[in-house]
Design a protein around this motif. Structure first.
Motif, PDB file in Angstrom:
ATOM      1  N   GLN A   1       0.825  -1.206   0.000  1.00 33.38           N
ATOM      2  CA  GLN A   1       0.000   0.000   0.000  1.00 33.38           C
ATOM      3  C   GLN A   1       0.852   1.245   0.000  1.00 33.38           C
ATOM      4  N   THR A   2       1.974   1.221   0.746  1.00 30.85           N
ATOM      5  CA  THR A   2       2.871   2.370   0.771  1.00 30.85           C
ATOM      6  C   THR A   2       3.457   2.624  -0.614  1.00 30.85           C
ATOM      7  N   GLU A   3       3.870   1.523  -1.275  1.00 26.66           N
ATOM      8  CA  GLU A   3       4.453   1.658  -2.613  1.00 26.66           C
ATOM      9  C   GLU A   3       3.427   2.178  -3.606  1.00 26.66           C
ATOM     10  N   VAL A   4       2.220   1.644  -3.547  1.00 25.03           N
ATOM     11  CA  VAL A   4       1.190   2.072  -4.486  1.00 25.03           C
ATOM     12  C   VAL A   4       0.754   3.499  -4.191  1.00 25.03           C
ATOM     13  N   ARG A   5       0.663   3.861  -2.890  1.00 22.47           N
ATOM     14  CA  ARG A   5       0.299   5.241  -2.553  1.00 22.47           C
ATOM     15  C   ARG A   5       1.310   6.214  -3.142  1.00 22.47           C
ATOM     16  N   GLY A   6       2.616   5.831  -3.103  1.00 21.04           N
ATOM     17  CA  GLY A   6       3.632   6.681  -3.704  1.00 21.04           C
ATOM     18  C   GLY A   6       3.424   6.834  -5.198  1.00 21.04           C
ATOM     19  N   SER A   7       3.055   5.728  -5.853  1.00 19.46           N
ATOM     20  CA  SER A   7       2.788   5.785  -7.290  1.00 19.46           C
ATOM     21  C   SER A   7       1.583   6.655  -7.591  1.00 19.46           C
ATOM     22  N   VAL A   8       0.576   6.566  -6.743  1.00 21.05           N
ATOM     23  CA  VAL A   8      -0.627   7.384  -6.947  1.00 21.05           C
ATOM     24  C   VAL A   8      -0.290   8.858  -6.772  1.00 21.05           C
ATOM     25  N   ARG A   9       0.554   9.179  -5.779  1.00 23.09           N
ATOM     26  CA  ARG A   9       0.956  10.580  -5.608  1.00 23.09           C
ATOM     27  C   ARG A   9       1.671  11.089  -6.859  1.00 23.09           C
ATOM     28  N   ASP A  10       2.559  10.228  -7.425  1.00 20.06           N
ATOM     29  CA  ASP A  10       3.248  10.622  -8.656  1.00 20.06           C
ATOM     30  C   ASP A  10       2.248  10.840  -9.786  1.00 20.06           C
TER      31      ASP A  10
ATOM     32  N   LEU B   1      -2.427   6.396 -20.307  1.00 18.69           N
ATOM     33  CA  LEU B   1      -3.223   5.499 -19.473  1.00 18.69           C
ATOM     34  C   LEU B   1      -2.959   4.043 -19.837  1.00 18.69           C
ATOM     35  N   THR B   2      -2.837   3.765 -21.141  1.00 20.07           N
ATOM     36  CA  THR B   2      -2.530   2.405 -21.589  1.00 20.07           C
ATOM     37  C   THR B   2      -1.157   1.966 -21.096  1.00 20.07           C
ATOM     38  N   ASP B   3      -0.163   2.877 -21.192  1.00 17.06           N
ATOM     39  CA  ASP B   3       1.185   2.563 -20.708  1.00 17.06           C
ATOM     40  C   ASP B   3       1.178   2.266 -19.217  1.00 17.06           C
ATOM     41  N   PHE B   4       0.426   3.071 -18.461  1.00 12.02           N
ATOM     42  CA  PHE B   4       0.327   2.873 -17.013  1.00 12.02           C
ATOM     43  C   PHE B   4      -0.259   1.501 -16.695  1.00 12.02           C
ATOM     44  N   THR B   5      -1.356   1.152 -17.362  1.00 13.69           N
ATOM     45  CA  THR B   5      -2.017  -0.125 -17.118  1.00 13.69           C
ATOM     46  C   THR B   5      -1.105  -1.292 -17.485  1.00 13.69           C
ATOM     47  N   THR B   6      -0.399  -1.161 -18.604  1.00  8.32           N
ATOM     48  CA  THR B   6       0.509  -2.223 -19.044  1.00  8.32           C
ATOM     49  C   THR B   6       1.613  -2.446 -18.027  1.00  8.32           C
ATOM     50  N   GLU B   7       2.168  -1.357 -17.495  1.00  7.10           N
ATOM     51  CA  GLU B   7       3.258  -1.496 -16.526  1.00  7.10           C
ATOM     52  C   GLU B   7       2.778  -2.110 -15.223  1.00  7.10           C
ATOM     53  N   VAL B   8       1.600  -1.705 -14.756  1.00  9.13           N
ATOM     54  CA  VAL B   8       1.059  -2.290 -13.528  1.00  9.13           C
ATOM     55  C   VAL B   8       0.843  -3.786 -13.709  1.00  9.13           C
ATOM     56  N   ARG B   9       0.273  -4.168 -14.858  1.00 10.49           N
ATOM     57  CA  ARG B   9       0.056  -5.602 -15.122  1.00 10.49           C
ATOM     58  C   ARG B   9       1.381  -6.355 -15.112  1.00 10.49           C
TER      59      ARG B   9
ATOM     60  N   LEU C   1       4.179  -5.576 -13.581  1.00  6.59           N
ATOM     61  CA  LEU C   1       4.709  -5.654 -12.218  1.00  6.59           C
ATOM     62  C   LEU C   1       4.026  -6.759 -11.424  1.00  6.59           C
ATOM     63  N   VAL C   2       2.717  -6.841 -11.547  1.00  7.95           N
ATOM     64  CA  VAL C   2       1.950  -7.835 -10.787  1.00  7.95           C
ATOM     65  C   VAL C   2       2.258  -9.240 -11.281  1.00  7.95           C
TER      66      VAL C   2
END
Length: 201
Positions: free
Chosen positions: A110-119, A161-169, A171-172
């Protein structure tokens, strides 16, 4: 299934929960989810076959109530619990340690994702400033040159938005996360979406 319930230990814990009183399958699932603070919840496909096996072994019985099977421990089930009291104590200790580990891991994610959301929020704010004031300075000091007036900002946003979604996928999937971790990420992404809704009101 979480590692603490390997080698038939879930079967033992179901007996322990039923020793506290009769319950139907979904009550047992909720109790287990609560015991793990929401970080783990067994599926119906995990619980019901074990209950059926316990019934075949004469350790539990069931009655029908309101269209549901309500399971109850038998005297033979209580005898087995008594004989495995030491195992049950070890299991409780392992569950406590597992909950602590899962909570810590969830906090890190959650800390890591919160940082990404802030960015991401910063980028969205910068994009808004770009359209209003004609440019902005990106991290590292480089000056972003605004696109020409006829540029399709909608298409650019879609690409980002597509690039963001692709990178999250990526990573997971590359991390081979457990079901528990994926549930935590889903909740975190839901929180991020709520944050973006508030930002763009």
């Amino acid at each position: 299934m979480t590692g603490v319930f390997s080698h038939g230990r879930l079967r033992l814990y179901l007996l322990k929960l039923l020793d506290d009183g009769p319950k139907h399958g979904y009550e047992l699932i909720r109790l287990l989810e609560n015991r793990f603070l929401g970080h783990y919840a067994p599926s119906a496909g995990t619980i019901y076959p074990r209950l059926q096996r316990l019934e075949v072994e004469g350790l539990v019985t069931h009655t029908a109530a309101g269209g549901r099977k309500v399971y109850e421990i038998t005297d033979a089930g209580r005898t087995e619990l008594g004989q495995r009291d030491g195992e049950l104590a070890d299991l409780e200790s392992d569950i406590k340690a597992s909950v602590a580990d899962l909570s810590s891991l969830a906090g890190e994610i959650q800390t890591e994702v919160r940082g990404s959301v802030r960015d991401l929020k910063r980028e969205l704010r910068a994009a808004t400033r770009e359209t209003r004031y004609g440019g902005w300075t990106v991290p590292g000091g480089a000056r972003h040159v605004p696109p020409p007036p006829d540029a399709d900002l909608g298409a650019e946003f879609d690409r980002r938005l597509t690039d963001f979604t692709t990178e999250v996928r990526a990573l997971v999937h590359n991390r081979r996360l457990t079901d528990t971790q994926l549930r935590t990420l889903i909740r975190t992404l839901d929180g991020a979406l709520d944050g973006l809704r508030r930002l763009l009101r």
